[in-house]
Design a protein around this motif. Sequence first.
Motif, PDB file in Angstrom:
ATOM      1  N   SER A  54       0.820  -1.221   0.000  1.00 16.29           N
ATOM      2  CA  SER A  54       0.000   0.000   0.000  1.00 16.29           C
ATOM      3  C   SER A  54       0.848   1.264   0.000  1.00 16.29           C
ATOM      4  O   SER A  54       0.538   2.242   0.674  1.00 16.29           O
ATOM      5  CB  SER A  54      -0.937   0.004   1.222  1.00 16.29           C
ATOM      6  N   GLY A  55       1.936   1.232  -0.746  1.00 21.37           N
ATOM      7  CA  GLY A  55       2.775   2.413  -0.860  1.00 21.37           C
ATOM      8  C   GLY A  55       3.643   2.682   0.351  1.00 21.37           C
ATOM      9  O   GLY A  55       4.193   3.782   0.489  1.00 21.37           O
ATOM     10  N   CYS A  56       3.785   1.693   1.228  1.00 19.03           N
ATOM     11  CA  CYS A  56       4.608   1.850   2.428  1.00 19.03           C
ATOM     12  C   CYS A  56       5.694   0.779   2.468  1.00 19.03           C
ATOM     13  O   CYS A  56       5.489  -0.355   2.044  1.00 19.03           O
ATOM     14  CB  CYS A  56       3.764   1.730   3.695  1.00 19.03           C
ATOM     15  N   LEU A  57       6.846   1.155   3.003  1.00 20.76           N
ATOM     16  CA  LEU A  57       7.938   0.218   3.240  1.00 20.76           C
ATOM     17  C   LEU A  57       7.785  -0.347   4.643  1.00 20.76           C
ATOM     18  O   LEU A  57       7.666   0.403   5.620  1.00 20.76           O
ATOM     19  CB  LEU A  57       9.282   0.926   3.102  1.00 20.76           C
ATOM     20  N   ILE A  58       7.775  -1.662   4.744  1.00 24.01           N
ATOM     21  CA  ILE A  58       7.660  -2.333   6.038  1.00 24.01           C
ATOM     22  C   ILE A  58       8.994  -3.005   6.339  1.00 24.01           C
ATOM     23  O   ILE A  58       9.478  -3.814   5.541  1.00 24.01           O
ATOM     24  CB  ILE A  58       6.533  -3.385   6.027  1.00 24.01           C
ATOM     25  N   VAL A  59       9.597  -2.640   7.465  1.00 27.74           N
ATOM     26  CA  VAL A  59      10.871  -3.221   7.895  1.00 27.74           C
ATOM     27  C   VAL A  59      10.588  -4.107   9.096  1.00 27.74           C
ATOM     28  O   VAL A  59      10.194  -3.634  10.168  1.00 27.74           O
ATOM     29  CB  VAL A  59      11.893  -2.125   8.250  1.00 27.74           C
ATOM     30  N   ASP A  60      10.813  -5.413   8.928  1.00 21.69           N
ATOM     31  CA  ASP A  60      10.427  -6.392   9.944  1.00 21.69           C
ATOM     32  C   ASP A  60      11.266  -7.659   9.771  1.00 21.69           C
ATOM     33  O   ASP A  60      11.385  -8.154   8.640  1.00 21.69           O
ATOM     34  CB  ASP A  60       8.933  -6.709   9.781  1.00 21.69           C
ATOM     35  N   LEU A  85      14.238  -9.156  25.187  1.00 24.03           N
ATOM     36  CA  LEU A  85      14.267  -8.967  23.738  1.00 24.03           C
ATOM     37  C   LEU A  85      12.854  -8.990  23.171  1.00 24.03           C
ATOM     38  O   LEU A  85      12.077  -9.900  23.434  1.00 24.03           O
ATOM     39  CB  LEU A  85      15.110 -10.067  23.097  1.00 24.03           C
ATOM     40  N   ARG A  86      12.530  -7.965  22.413  1.00 20.66           N
ATOM     41  CA  ARG A  86      11.240  -7.872  21.734  1.00 20.66           C
ATOM     42  C   ARG A  86      11.480  -7.644  20.241  1.00 20.66           C
ATOM     43  O   ARG A  86      12.609  -7.396  19.810  1.00 20.66           O
ATOM     44  CB  ARG A  86      10.399  -6.725  22.304  1.00 20.66           C
ATOM     45  N   SER A  87      10.393  -7.698  19.471  1.00 18.66           N
ATOM     46  CA  SER A  87      10.519  -7.473  18.033  1.00 18.66           C
ATOM     47  C   SER A  87       9.439  -6.504  17.573  1.00 18.66           C
ATOM     48  O   SER A  87       8.275  -6.615  17.972  1.00 18.66           O
ATOM     49  CB  SER A  87      10.383  -8.797  17.271  1.00 18.66           C
ATOM     50  N   GLY A  88       9.821  -5.552  16.743  1.00 18.97           N
ATOM     51  CA  GLY A  88       8.876  -4.568  16.246  1.00 18.97           C
ATOM     52  C   GLY A  88       8.965  -4.404  14.742  1.00 18.97           C
ATOM     53  O   GLY A  88       9.797  -5.024  14.074  1.00 18.97           O
ATOM     54  N   LYS A  89       8.097  -3.541  14.225  1.00 14.55           N
ATOM     55  CA  LYS A  89       8.074  -3.267  12.790  1.00 14.55           C
ATOM     56  C   LYS A  89       8.098  -1.759  12.574  1.00 14.55           C
ATOM     57  O   LYS A  89       7.418  -1.004  13.282  1.00 14.55           O
ATOM     58  CB  LYS A  89       6.815  -3.845  12.142  1.00 14.55           C
ATOM     59  N   LEU A  90       8.843  -1.340  11.573  1.00 12.95           N
ATOM     60  CA  LEU A  90       8.909   0.060  11.185  1.00 12.95           C
ATOM     61  C   LEU A  90       8.138   0.236   9.883  1.00 12.95           C
ATOM     62  O   LEU A  90       8.351  -0.511   8.923  1.00 12.95           O
ATOM     63  CB  LEU A  90      10.369   0.485  11.006  1.00 12.95           C
ATOM     64  N   ILE A  91       7.243   1.224   9.839  1.00 12.73           N
ATOM     65  CA  ILE A  91       6.441   1.476   8.646  1.00 12.73           C
ATOM     66  C   ILE A  91       6.790   2.861   8.121  1.00 12.73           C
ATOM     67  O   ILE A  91       6.665   3.864   8.829  1.00 12.73           O
ATOM     68  CB  ILE A  91       4.929   1.421   8.937  1.00 12.73           C
ATOM     69  N   VAL A  92       7.225   2.920   6.860  1.00 13.91           N
ATOM     70  CA  VAL A  92       7.689   4.166   6.251  1.00 13.91           C
ATOM     71  C   VAL A  92       6.837   4.455   5.015  1.00 13.91           C
ATOM     72  O   VAL A  92       6.740   3.624   4.106  1.00 13.91           O
ATOM     73  CB  VAL A  92       9.171   4.070   5.840  1.00 13.91           C
ATOM     74  N   LYS A  93       6.221   5.631   4.962  1.00 11.96           N
ATOM     75  CA  LYS A  93       5.482   6.023   3.766  1.00 11.96           C
ATOM     76  C   LYS A  93       6.469   6.378   2.659  1.00 11.96           C
ATOM     77  O   LYS A  93       7.363   7.198   2.857  1.00 11.96           O
ATOM     78  CB  LYS A  93       4.587   7.232   4.057  1.00 11.96           C
ATOM     79  N   LEU A  94       6.289   5.742   1.505  1.00 15.12           N
ATOM     80  CA  LEU A  94       7.189   5.978   0.384  1.00 15.12           C
ATOM     81  C   LEU A  94       6.649   7.068  -0.533  1.00 15.12           C
ATOM     82  O   LEU A  94       5.442   7.194  -0.733  1.00 15.12           O
ATOM     83  CB  LEU A  94       7.370   4.691  -0.425  1.00 15.12           C
ATOM     84  N   ASN A  95       7.541   7.797  -1.118  1.00 17.67           N
ATOM     85  CA  ASN A  95       7.206   8.804  -2.121  1.00 17.67           C
ATOM     86  C   ASN A  95       7.431   8.161  -3.487  1.00 17.67           C
ATOM     87  O   ASN A  95       8.567   7.985  -3.923  1.00 17.67           O
ATOM     88  CB  ASN A  95       8.096  10.040  -1.936  1.00 17.67           C
TER      89      ASN A  95
END
Length: 390
Positions: free
Chosen positions: A26-32, A43-53
Motif C-alpha cells: 500500500s505504498g509503504c515500506l515495512i521493515v520487519d 528482547l522484543r521485536s517490532g516493525k517500522l512502517i515508512v510512507k514511500l514517495n
Amino acid sequence: MSQLLISLSPELKKLRDEGFGVDVRSGCLIVDPLPFLDTDKKLRSGKLIVKLNLSSPEKLAGTVEDHTTRFAGQIPCDLSGTPMTFLVAATGDQELAGVMTHHTFSRKPLSGKYANYYELVTTYAGLICGPAEELHEATSRSFPVVGDSEEASVFQYTDTASSRAEIEPITRKLMGHRVAIIGLGGTGSYVLDLIAKTPVAEIHLFDGDVFLLHNAFRAPGAPSKGELEARPKKVDYLHGSYSQMHRHIIPHDYFVTGANVNELSAMSFAFLCADRVADKKAVIEFLEKRDIPFVDVGMGVSEVSGALTGMLRTTLSTPATREAARPHIPLVGDDENDYSKNIQIADLNSLNAALAVIRWKRLCGFYADVTMECDSMYKVSSNVLVNTAP
C-alpha cells in the motif's frame, strides 16, 4: 509487485541485500523484524512502517518527503531499560499498510532531510536495535525470508492515496461490492470515474448507445478525434479508459430491460443513471424484490431569460427506504426537457454523479451519515441542497 519495486530501487535493494526484512505494501515500506529491548531489558521485536514517495508503481520519486515513521511495538529502551522517548512524536493505535502501529517516531537528520530511504531506515534501526544487538547479540540484519505480500488487487497499480491519508481501514468498507452502472451518459460516466478509484470487486457497465461527439463534452476525459470517428459503444470506450486503473470493469453493450434484468441479480448496488431507461419499472421492481439497494439520479434543466436553471436529484432506495423513495423516482422521462437536447453541462453531470457516489459511500459507512435521507434535491440557481428523510 512489491519485491519488483525493491529490486528496481537501489536504496531499497541495498537494505534487502544487507539483510533487512523489507517489503512494500500500500505504498509503504515495512521493515520487519527489528529487535529491541523492553523496560525489563528483554528482547522484543517490532516493525517500522515508512510512507514511500512514489512516482509510479515501480519507481521511487527520488526524494524522501517525510522523515517520520510509524512503529509497531512498545517504545524501545536503552541498555538501562529506560524508554527512548526522544524518538516518540505521538502515541496511539493506527493501522497503516495492514499493520497495527502504536507510535509515531520522529528523528530528523542533522542535514534536515534524509538523502534516501536507506539512510532513513538504517538511522532508525540503529537507534531502535542498537541496545538489543549489544545485550542479546540480536541483529536487524537477519536475512528473513520475505515473500511478495502485495495482495491480488483490483487496481493495476498500488493505491497510495489511502495509505498516505491513513484511511485504509475505512477504505476497506468498499471492498467486495459488485456495482452496476446503468446508463453511461454524462452522469453515469462520472459515476464510473469515481467508482473506478475505489476497491470494489466488480464494476458492471450497461448501455447500448454509441459514444458520439456530444458525449465527449459531457463525460470525463478527452477522447481523440480518432476515437470519436471509430464510433465505439459507450461501454467499450469507457472500459478501455478505466480498465487501465481498475482490473474488474465488465462492459455490457446493451440496455437493461425486463428481458435481461436477471443479470443484476449478483449486484450488491446499482446506480440508475439513464434519462430514459427501457423498462425502468421492471428494473426497479427487480432490484426491490432482490433487496438490492440503488441510487436513481435525475436532472431537470430549463432556459429562463437566457440562462440555465434546474435541479439535480439523488434518490436512495434500500430495503428500509423503499416506500419513502418511490414517489421521488419518475418512471417516464420528459422528452421536452432541455436536458434531453444534449446541452453540454458536464459540471452538473459530474455534481450529480458525485452526490450519488457520496450517498453510496455514506450507506457503506465510508462517510458518516447523520441525516440518512432517501432523497436530496440540489437547486442550481440558489445553490441549495434540500434533503428528504424517510
